[in-house]
Structure formats: C-alpha cells, structure tokens
Design an enzyme around this catalytic site. Sequence first.
Site, PDB file in Angstrom:
ATOM      1  CE1 TYR A 147      38.086  41.868  37.764  1.00  0.00           C
ATOM      2  CE2 TYR A 147      37.392  43.790  39.010  1.00  0.00           C
ATOM      3  CZ  TYR A 147      37.080  42.642  38.323  1.00  0.00           C
ATOM      4  OH  TYR A 147      35.777  42.262  38.199  1.00  0.00           O
ATOM      5  CE  LYS A 151      36.562  41.911  34.393  1.00  0.00           C
ATOM      6  NZ  LYS A 151      35.917  40.878  33.576  1.00  0.00           N
ATOM      7  CB  ILE A 177      27.665  40.514  42.881  1.00  0.00           C
ATOM      8  CG1 ILE A 177      27.892  41.240  41.540  1.00  0.00           C
ATOM      9  CG2 ILE A 177      26.410  39.644  42.831  1.00  0.00           C
ATOM     10  CD1 ILE A 177      26.759  42.090  41.051  1.00  0.00           C
TER      11      ILE A 177
HETATM   12  N1  SER Z   1      33.508  42.686  43.045  1.00  0.00           N
HETATM   13  C1  SER Z   1      34.643  43.014  42.234  1.00  0.00           C
HETATM   14  C2  SER Z   1      35.852  43.211  43.055  1.00  0.00           C
HETATM   15  O1  SER Z   1      35.705  43.650  44.161  1.00  0.00           O
HETATM   16  C3  SER Z   1      34.359  44.263  41.448  1.00  0.00           C
HETATM   17  O2  SER Z   1      33.999  43.916  40.165  1.00  0.00           O
HETATM   18  O3  SER Z   1      36.921  42.963  42.595  1.00  0.00           O
END
Ligand code: SER
Length: 326
Positions: A147, A151, A177
């Site tokens: 991930y 990014k 979030i």
């Molecule tokens: N909330 C995301 C994750 O934990 C971080 O961008 O993958």
Amino acid sequence: MTKEMKKILVTGAVGQIGSELTMELRKRYGAENVIATGRKTQPSEELRNSGPFHFIDVNKIETVEEMIQKYDIDTVYHMAAILSAVGEKNPQLCWDVNMNGTINILELGLKYEMTRVIIPSSIAVFGSGIPLDNTPQETVLKPTTMYGVTKVCGELLCDYYVKRFGLDIRGLRYPGIISYETLPGGGTTDYAVAIYYEAVDKGKYTCFVREDTKLPMMYMPDAIEGTIQLAEADFSKLKHHSDFNHAAMSFTAGELAASIKKYIPDFEVSYEPDYRQEIADSWPNSIDDSAAREEWGWKPQWDLDAMTKDMLEHLQERKEKGTLYR
Ligand code: SER
C-alpha cells in the site's frame, strides 16, 4: 485563477471517506453535479437516493470514460484504493487497483482537460529511516507495505503529471480516519474505529495493536473539510501538490481507550497484536503538517476527547435504533 469545479466524479464513493465526502460535495455543489461511483459494494440508500450513482471499475478505463462523457465531468475525486492490511494479504491486487486505477484517472484527466483531479495519499508512504515524531513533509520515503509503495508511486506520478502536462492535481497524506457513518475497509488504523463500535456494542474490545502504539489520526469532519479546502485552494499558491502531510491529533491505543473510559467507565480493552502491528510500527507517531497550514490554510478542529464524545453519542443513538452496524 483557480477554475470552477462544476461536474464532479467520485470514485470509491461507497468507501469510508468517499461516502461522506460525496454527501458533503452534493451539499456544496448540487446533488445532480456529484456523480458517485463504486465497484461492487451496494451504496447506502442515502447515497443512492441523493444523486447519480453508478458501478464502475477504475481498472477498466472505458467504464470511467463512459461516466466522464455521460456527465461532462471536469473534476475527479479519486478515492478508490486498496488499504494497507488488505494490501498485505493481496499485494498484486493492491498494486493493480492503486496504480492502474490512478494512471487511468490521470490519463483521462489529460484527455478531457479536467479542471482538477484530487488523489489522496497516506501516512503509509513513510517507512524505514524516518524521524518518528513530527515526521517532516520532506523526508526519506521507504515504505515497507505494498500500500505504501503504491502511495509513494502515486504521489510521484501525480507530481509528474503536474510538472510535465500542467494537469491540476492535488493530494494529501491522510492519517487514520475515524468516523461513524461507514466502516473502514481493511486498513491498519481500523482499530481506532472498531474500538468505538465495540465499546458501545459490547463494552469490551480486543485491540490488534499494542497499547503503546501511537499513530496520527483525524476525525472525519476534519478530513472532509481539509480535502475540499485543498481542492478549492488557489493553485498558484501551492508549492506542493500531491503529498501534503495532513494532521490533526496523535494518540496511543491506550490513550484512545482511556478517552472512551471517561464516558463508559466499565469499558475493558485487551491487546492481542497481529500482523498489523508491524505495519503500524513502520508509520510515524505524529506528522508535521506545516506545509498544508502555510500553503492552503489547514487547521484541524477536532481533538481526541471531543471526537470520542461525538462518536459515542452517534453510535449510542444508532444502537438504540438497532442500526449500530447498519
Ligand atoms: N488508514 C489507512 C490504513 O490503515 C492509512 O492510510 O491503511
């Protein structure tokens, strides 16, 4: 002069951030001007009934292009992504959705001379070799998750399209979030949402990271406000484009539990770290968002206790109606 955004396409609109972002954009720009799209998850009734909704696949460029032509789209909020925990279970899918989806959006942005493209990034861009506290805007980016790799590549790709083709692209590095409308799907920071649901539902929670795990976090209203604020900022004032550190608060899992205990004194938490601990350990404790503050006036409104109070009130209300998990 920053051009006006008139017809907006939101990808990933059924996701945790996309669902609330779509509703806010519909309020601000008119419901019929915000086209929500998802890949397979059914949208909530609110999302489906409040404006246009379609299923597309960001990896199939023709399905995105059809939307752009049908609605004369000039702005895209590209929220569709595979998050960190799912990405570690299926790295190839993560690469495929996050990279091919992103380049498809950028290519269509050029082809249709879009006014603006918003593509979020994440604290997952950080990894080995960073200062963990107040991680600066400019530092080494060596993520240890797929991930994070996607990014970092996404940020570089976006900045390339800005410089090479003059496309107006903006993006921010979201922290974890926290929200009560839509559950997150497969991230490492998901414990910070699940803990509230379980506190209200069962009065206890088993956390998948250690008690002393500290990460940057943000309440959804700040995330939505910040995203739209960046999208509406004067392009000529931006020195950065796709990689703004975006911060609000930082706390450990133990501090989060203690904040909930102020409202639910009997709340019990135990800690059973799993594979996500290593991911959390590779991310910053806190990040420095002074570039966002200076270049587009970012200022968060919510802190931990205010967020806890609001989260618990909303979830408690839903529990009483029998719709806690919807
Ligand atoms: N909330 C995301 C994750 O934990 C971080 O961008 O993958």
